[in-house]
Design a protein around this motif. Structure first.
Motif, mmCIF file in Angstrom:
data_model
loop_
_atom_site.group_PDB
_atom_site.id
_atom_site.type_symbol
_atom_site.label_atom_id
_atom_site.label_comp_id
_atom_site.label_asym_id
_atom_site.label_seq_id
_atom_site.Cartn_x
_atom_site.Cartn_y
_atom_site.Cartn_z
ATOM 1 N N ARG A 47 0.684 -0.986 -0.059
ATOM 2 C CA ARG A 47 -0.018 0.000 -0.135
ATOM 3 C C ARG A 47 1.133 1.400 -0.106
ATOM 4 N NH1 ARG A 47 -4.303 -1.576 4.643
ATOM 5 N NH2 ARG A 47 -5.148 -3.521 3.505
ATOM 6 N N MET A 48 0.430 2.396 -0.287
ATOM 7 C CA MET A 48 0.984 3.796 -0.251
ATOM 8 C C MET A 48 1.173 4.054 1.326
ATOM 9 S SD MET A 48 -0.150 7.385 -1.247
ATOM 10 C CE MET A 48 -0.614 6.987 -2.614
ATOM 11 N N ARG A 49 2.343 4.136 1.632
ATOM 12 C CA ARG A 49 2.868 4.381 2.933
ATOM 13 C C ARG A 49 2.688 5.900 3.211
ATOM 14 N NH1 ARG A 49 6.071 0.904 5.373
ATOM 15 N NH2 ARG A 49 7.357 2.375 5.878
ATOM 16 N N ILE A 50 1.947 5.999 4.283
ATOM 17 C CA ILE A 50 1.839 7.710 4.405
ATOM 18 C C ILE A 50 2.125 7.796 6.110
ATOM 19 C CG2 ILE A 50 -0.205 9.345 5.040
ATOM 20 C CD1 ILE A 50 -2.074 7.726 2.816
ATOM 21 N N ALA A 51 2.757 8.931 6.259
ATOM 22 C CA ALA A 51 3.182 9.362 7.527
ATOM 23 C C ALA A 51 2.384 10.555 7.922
ATOM 24 C CB ALA A 51 4.549 9.685 7.864
ATOM 25 N N LEU A 52 1.902 10.658 9.236
ATOM 26 C CA LEU A 52 0.937 12.094 9.384
ATOM 27 C C LEU A 52 1.787 12.717 10.517
ATOM 28 C CD1 LEU A 52 -2.594 10.013 10.306
ATOM 29 C CD2 LEU A 52 -1.833 11.124 8.052
ATOM 30 N N LEU A 53 1.764 13.918 10.388
ATOM 31 C CA LEU A 53 2.210 14.817 11.577
ATOM 32 C C LEU A 53 1.005 15.908 11.782
ATOM 33 C CD1 LEU A 53 4.623 16.201 13.310
ATOM 34 C CD2 LEU A 53 5.264 16.990 10.876
ATOM 35 N N ASP A 54 0.699 15.877 12.986
ATOM 36 C CA ASP A 54 -0.070 16.936 13.774
ATOM 37 C C ASP A 54 0.210 17.088 14.945
ATOM 38 O OD1 ASP A 54 -2.551 18.238 14.558
ATOM 39 O OD2 ASP A 54 -2.944 18.334 12.261
ATOM 40 N N ASP A 55 0.082 18.236 15.592
ATOM 41 C CA ASP A 55 0.286 18.327 17.099
ATOM 42 C C ASP A 55 -0.853 18.312 17.996
ATOM 43 O OD1 ASP A 55 -0.533 20.851 16.010
ATOM 44 O OD2 ASP A 55 0.048 21.720 17.721
ATOM 45 N N HIS A 56 -1.975 17.780 17.119
ATOM 46 C CA HIS A 56 -3.380 17.677 17.983
ATOM 47 C C HIS A 56 -3.800 16.169 17.648
ATOM 48 C CE1 HIS A 56 -3.655 21.735 16.907
ATOM 49 N NE2 HIS A 56 -4.372 21.723 18.182
ATOM 50 N N ALA A 57 -3.738 15.360 18.975
ATOM 51 C CA ALA A 57 -3.973 13.936 18.958
ATOM 52 C C ALA A 57 -5.259 13.417 18.344
ATOM 53 C CB ALA A 57 -3.898 13.367 20.608
ATOM 54 N N VAL A 58 -6.267 14.334 18.530
ATOM 55 C CA VAL A 58 -7.849 14.029 17.961
ATOM 56 C C VAL A 58 -7.638 14.019 16.422
ATOM 57 C CG1 VAL A 58 -10.073 14.673 17.758
ATOM 58 C CG2 VAL A 58 -9.120 14.570 20.067
ATOM 59 N N VAL A 59 -6.738 14.814 15.720
ATOM 60 C CA VAL A 59 -6.747 14.970 14.483
ATOM 61 C C VAL A 59 -5.805 13.827 13.850
ATOM 62 C CG1 VAL A 59 -5.781 16.336 12.804
ATOM 63 C CG2 VAL A 59 -6.798 17.557 14.382
ATOM 64 N N ARG A 60 -4.874 13.522 14.499
ATOM 65 C CA ARG A 60 -4.076 12.495 14.038
ATOM 66 C C ARG A 60 -4.812 11.138 14.055
ATOM 67 N NH1 ARG A 60 -0.437 14.489 17.791
ATOM 68 N NH2 ARG A 60 -0.647 12.586 19.139
ATOM 69 N N TYR A 61 -5.616 10.833 15.211
ATOM 70 C CA TYR A 61 -6.688 9.430 15.299
ATOM 71 C C TYR A 61 -7.701 9.756 14.291
ATOM 72 C CZ TYR A 61 -3.866 9.001 19.698
ATOM 73 O OH TYR A 61 -3.006 9.027 20.650
ATOM 74 N N GLY A 62 -8.165 10.755 14.420
ATOM 75 C CA GLY A 62 -9.208 10.872 13.294
ATOM 76 C C GLY A 62 -8.768 10.517 11.765
ATOM 77 N N LEU A 63 -7.775 11.200 11.258
ATOM 78 C CA LEU A 63 -7.198 11.174 9.964
ATOM 79 C C LEU A 63 -6.671 9.619 9.943
ATOM 80 C CD1 LEU A 63 -4.873 14.091 9.611
ATOM 81 C CD2 LEU A 63 -7.042 13.670 8.384
ATOM 82 N N VAL A 105 -1.385 4.235 6.972
ATOM 83 C CA VAL A 105 -0.559 5.177 7.694
ATOM 84 C C VAL A 105 0.368 4.389 8.384
ATOM 85 C CG1 VAL A 105 -1.076 6.592 9.728
ATOM 86 C CG2 VAL A 105 -2.677 6.640 8.015
ATOM 87 N N VAL A 106 1.614 4.661 8.189
ATOM 88 C CA VAL A 106 2.958 3.946 8.660
ATOM 89 C C VAL A 106 3.514 4.719 10.044
ATOM 90 C CG1 VAL A 106 3.375 2.665 6.562
ATOM 91 C CG2 VAL A 106 4.364 4.796 7.250
ATOM 92 N N GLY A 107 2.795 5.581 10.289
ATOM 93 C CA GLY A 107 3.323 6.639 11.356
ATOM 94 C C GLY A 107 2.439 7.712 11.713
ATOM 95 N N SER A 108 2.558 7.945 12.865
ATOM 96 C CA SER A 108 1.381 9.211 13.417
ATOM 97 C C SER A 108 2.401 9.846 14.490
ATOM 98 C CB SER A 108 0.258 8.640 14.030
ATOM 99 O OG SER A 108 -0.445 9.528 14.340
#
Length: 247
Positions: free
Chosen positions: A11-27, A39-42
């Motif tokens: 799959r396409m490997r996506i790393a997420l960066l956001d300082d808000h936990a709710v946003v990271r989990y939702g994405l 999502v390979v990293g948050s």
């Protein structure tokens, strides 16, 4: 623990960066619904992201433009990621979904920009568009950006994407044109005149003397203008206004 990494090469490997936990989990939860995305990293900070990427690269970096006050600013983060991880495509999300912020992000090397007020379905579309080498802006933002940056010589659209535009260069002592940031319609008349003075190199104190207002009033009007433009500093203001090439 603020970050998680795993591998799924199909799959396409996506790393997420956001300082808000709710946003990271939702994405992460929304993207998990797509069979071709993983999502390979948050991560909550740019340091965590870069440390993880050195050990486990990602195909696409989905990053927030405005992180915490102790973290790197969005513009320099994009530039750093482009240098350190050139094979990873960058897609930016931000609550500051305005032409000034978008122009800065795209000039720095982002391949697309999605406002946090947009639907998650649009984010998925943006990810797929960027993943195949195209740039992504929704139609409304593409029109706003084109209007603001009114190009002297637009370049052809890459692989069917939106046309690439280049802002006209203006001498520092010349009057602002309709393409100047100080002419943005979202600014109040007083914010415009303060911004024009800033672009001419005047300090807050000098502007206060010029208009016989308090330093506090001028500072407030300047900061209000910056917020509307998605600009954080004088340096960023000059970079977008005068098309400094080191972006």
């Amino acid at each position: 623990m603020s970050s998680t990494i795993w591998t799924l090469a199909s799959r396409m490997r996506i790393a997420l960066l956001d300082d808000h936990a709710v946003v990271r989990y939702g994405l992460a939860a929304r993207l998990a619904e797509e069979p071709d995305l993983e999502v390979v990293g948050s991560f909550a900070t740019s340091k965590e992201l870069m440390t993880a990427l050195r050990a486990s690269p990602a195909d696409l970096l989905l990053i927030d433009y405005s992180l915490g006050s102790n973290d790197i600013d969005g513009l320099n983060l994009i530039r750093a990621l482009r240098v350190r991880f050139p094979r990873s495509k960058i897609l930016v999300t931000s609550a500051h979904n305005n032409p000034a912020t978008v122009a800065l992000a795209m000039k720095a090397g982002a391949r697309g920009f999605v406002g946090k007020s947009q639907e998650l379905g649009e984010l998925v579309q943006a990810i797929r568009t960027v993943s195949v080498g195209r740039e992504y802006l929704n139609a409304a933002m593409a029109r706003e950006l084109t209007a603001m940056l009114a190009s002297d010589s637009p370049t052809p659209a890459p692989e069917g994407g939106p046309p690439q535009v280049r802002p006209p260069r203006r001498k520092r002592n010349s009057p602002p044109s309709s393409d100047s940031l100080s002419e943005m319609p979202s600014l109040s008349p007083r914010e415009r005149e303060v911004l024009r003075c800033c672009l001419d190199g005047l300090s807050v104190t000098a502007i206060a003397d010029k208009f016989a207002r308090s330093v506090k009033t001028i500072s407030g009007q300047k900061q209000s203008a910056f917020r509307k433009l998605g600009v954080r500093s004088d340096n960023e203001l000059f970079k977008i206004e005068y098309q400094i090439k080191d972006l």
